[in-house]
Design a protein around this motif. Structure first.
Motif, PDB file in Angstrom:
ATOM      1  N   THR A 231       0.860  -1.178   0.000  1.00 39.78           N
ATOM      2  CA  THR A 231       0.000   0.000   0.000  1.00 39.78           C
ATOM      3  C   THR A 231       0.895   1.226   0.000  1.00 39.78           C
ATOM      4  OG1 THR A 231      -1.757  -1.154   1.187  1.00 39.78           O
ATOM      5  CG2 THR A 231      -1.817   1.259   1.191  1.00 39.78           C
ATOM      6  N   ASP A 234      -0.002   7.178  -1.022  1.00 44.80           N
ATOM      7  CA  ASP A 234      -1.208   7.859  -1.505  1.00 44.80           C
ATOM      8  C   ASP A 234      -2.471   7.038  -1.301  1.00 44.80           C
ATOM      9  OD1 ASP A 234      -0.794   5.853  -3.317  1.00 44.80           O
ATOM     10  OD2 ASP A 234      -0.923   7.129  -5.110  1.00 44.80           O
ATOM     11  N   THR A 236      -2.992   3.916  -2.500  1.00 43.47           N
ATOM     12  CA  THR A 236      -3.222   2.924  -3.556  1.00 43.47           C
ATOM     13  C   THR A 236      -2.689   1.566  -3.122  1.00 43.47           C
ATOM     14  OG1 THR A 236      -3.043   4.632  -5.260  1.00 43.47           O
ATOM     15  CG2 THR A 236      -2.812   2.355  -5.967  1.00 43.47           C
ATOM     16  N   ARG A 237      -3.556   0.591  -3.137  1.00 52.11           N
ATOM     17  CA  ARG A 237      -3.175  -0.776  -2.759  1.00 52.11           C
ATOM     18  C   ARG A 237      -2.944  -1.586  -4.030  1.00 52.11           C
ATOM     19  NH1 ARG A 237      -6.035  -5.651  -2.004  1.00 52.11           N
ATOM     20  NH2 ARG A 237      -5.049  -7.091  -0.517  1.00 52.11           N
ATOM     21  N   THR A 238      -1.795  -2.248  -4.080  1.00 56.05           N
ATOM     22  CA  THR A 238      -1.408  -3.035  -5.250  1.00 56.05           C
ATOM     23  C   THR A 238      -1.237  -4.489  -4.861  1.00 56.05           C
ATOM     24  OG1 THR A 238      -0.258  -1.132  -6.225  1.00 56.05           O
ATOM     25  CG2 THR A 238       0.300  -3.305  -7.095  1.00 56.05           C
ATOM     26  N   THR A 299     -10.651   1.129  -9.308  1.00 53.32           N
ATOM     27  CA  THR A 299     -10.020  -0.193  -9.439  1.00 53.32           C
ATOM     28  C   THR A 299      -9.557  -0.369 -10.873  1.00 53.32           C
ATOM     29  OG1 THR A 299     -11.432  -1.148  -7.728  1.00 53.32           O
ATOM     30  CG2 THR A 299     -10.324  -2.675  -9.211  1.00 53.32           C
ATOM     31  N   MET A 315      -5.024  -2.930  -8.723  1.00 55.52           N
ATOM     32  CA  MET A 315      -4.705  -1.711  -7.984  1.00 55.52           C
ATOM     33  C   MET A 315      -6.005  -0.999  -7.636  1.00 55.52           C
ATOM     34  SD  MET A 315      -1.329  -0.362 -10.119  1.00 55.52           S
ATOM     35  CE  MET A 315      -0.949   0.912  -8.914  1.00 55.52           C
ATOM     36  N   THR A 316      -6.170  -0.652  -6.369  1.00 55.75           N
ATOM     37  CA  THR A 316      -7.396  -0.015  -5.898  1.00 55.75           C
ATOM     38  C   THR A 316      -7.063   1.206  -5.058  1.00 55.75           C
ATOM     39  OG1 THR A 316      -7.426  -1.439  -3.930  1.00 55.75           O
ATOM     40  CG2 THR A 316      -8.640  -2.213  -5.867  1.00 55.75           C
ATOM     41  N   ASN A 317      -7.920   2.211  -5.170  1.00 49.78           N
ATOM     42  CA  ASN A 317      -7.800   3.424  -4.368  1.00 49.78           C
ATOM     43  C   ASN A 317      -9.146   4.139  -4.435  1.00 49.78           C
ATOM     44  OD1 ASN A 317      -7.234   5.869  -3.142  1.00 49.78           O
ATOM     45  ND2 ASN A 317      -5.224   6.082  -4.082  1.00 49.78           N
ATOM     46  N   VAL A 321      -7.158   5.379  -8.960  1.00 51.25           N
ATOM     47  CA  VAL A 321      -5.820   4.837  -9.194  1.00 51.25           C
ATOM     48  C   VAL A 321      -5.123   5.692 -10.251  1.00 51.25           C
ATOM     49  CG1 VAL A 321      -4.499   2.835  -9.962  1.00 51.25           C
ATOM     50  CG2 VAL A 321      -6.584   2.509  -8.603  1.00 51.25           C
TER      51      VAL A 321
END
Length: 338
Positions: A231, A234, A236-238, A299, A315-317, A321
């Motif tokens: 994570t 910013d 954003t989780r990858t 996503t 990738m989610t935010n 993203v």
């Protein structure tokens, strides 16, 4: 006869009238031009000296101008050389006005191709089959994640409780982790590297139709799976998942199914096919993307097919993203698989 004229007296009037004394006008007038004609001859040495002085002064001025211009050229050359050395000696990002503005891209360590087992060829020479440790093909964690980087020794070490490659428990079945061993994705905190192997079936928990994917994994005999998550600062989780099969013919159906019907289980608004025009494609890697509608999408998903390996990047935010970060991660992961 004294009154008669003599020859001399007769010839005297022929000499012309006698001018008054002191009058020499004609003679002086005739002498004037003669004196004037001798003027140039008398003044010629002075004119030659004047012209010689002017030529000497002109040559001196030219020499001084040449020296000044030569000195100016030397100064400009030295200044240009010094400026070039000063500019090239520094990093581009350290120069005012030349630093690339932040666009969401991450800072990754230098990518290193994995070490191949002894006697094994590279994928391009082996019909696309990867023989390196699957974990060594995962993209490393960027510095923006704040988590520790995984040393190369940890990537090349055997997985805990098993051999260097997970094998299916039965013919046609998916590989599984040892009993009682939790998966890496379930135990490691966000922002850290996840170097361990996971069961092939672990990927089915991320999609709305896990049954169809599970059946495909069993049918095509998935042999190994690895995952890495982080994570960024910013938010954003990858997540990167790699699935290994026996050949490209066995891996392609999984890639094809995911790119056509793959939909994350937590997506409520559905997904749509992403645009990959203008991407830097990598030779030997097929790419397809999907995304949840939004501006920017919250996503983004990329599916990769490289020989006998299928990759899934999610990738989610909630804030969206970044496009640059998504393209960067997908491209670098493709480079490792190529």
């Amino acid at each position: 006869m004294t009154d008669s004229a003599t020859p001399q007296d007769t010839a005297a009037p022929a000499e012309g009238p006698v001018l008054p004394e002191g009058t020499h006008g004609p003679a002086v007038a005739e002498a004037g031009p003669a004196v004037a004609e001798t003027g140039p001859a008398v003044g010629e040495p002075a004119a030659t000296a004047t012209e010689g002085g002017e030529r000497t002064a002109l040559r001196a001025r030219r020499r001084r101008a040449a020296v000044r211009w030569g000195a100016a050229v030397v100064v400009c050359a030295l200044a240009g050389t010094g400026t070039a050395l000063a500019v090239t000696a520094q990093e581009r990002t350290d120069l005012p006005g030349l630093a690339t503005p932040k666009d969401g891209r991450y800072t990754f360590p230098a990518l290193v191709l994995p070490q191949l087992p002894s006697g094994q060829p590279a994928p391009r020479e082996n019909k696309g089959r990867h023989t390196a440790d699957l974990r060594s093909l995962l993209l490393p964690v960027p510095t923006e994640a704040g988590g520790p980087l995984v040393p190369a020794a940890a990537l090349s070490a055997p997985a805990p409780g098993g051999s260097g490659s997970a094998s299916p428990s039965a013919p046609g079945s998916a590989s599984a982790s040892p009993a009682g061993t939790p998966s890496a994705s379930a135990t490691a905190p966000a922002g850290t590297a996840l170097p361990g192997r996971v069961p092939c079936e672990a990927i089915t928990a991320d999609w709305k139709d896990p049954g169809a994917l599970r059946a495909l994994l069993l049918q095509k005999a998935c042999r190994d799976a690895a995952v890495r998550e982080w994570t960024a600062a910013d938010g954003t989780r990858t997540q990167i998942r790699l699935l290994s099969f026996g050949s490209q013919a066995e891996a392609w159906p999984m890639f094809d199914s995911l790119r056509r019907t793959g939909e994350p289980k937590d997506s409520s608004g559905g997904v749509q096919t992403g645009d990959t025009q203008g991407w830097d494609t990598v030779f030997g890697v097929d790419l397809a993307t999907r995304e949840v509608p939004g501006a920017p999408p919250a996503t983004r998903i990329a599916f990769l097919s490289a020989g006998n390996v299928t990759g899934v990047i999610t990738m989610t935010n909630p804030k969206g993203v970044p496009t640059a970060a998504f393209r960067q991660v997908v491209t670098l992961q493709s480079d490792l698989l190529a």
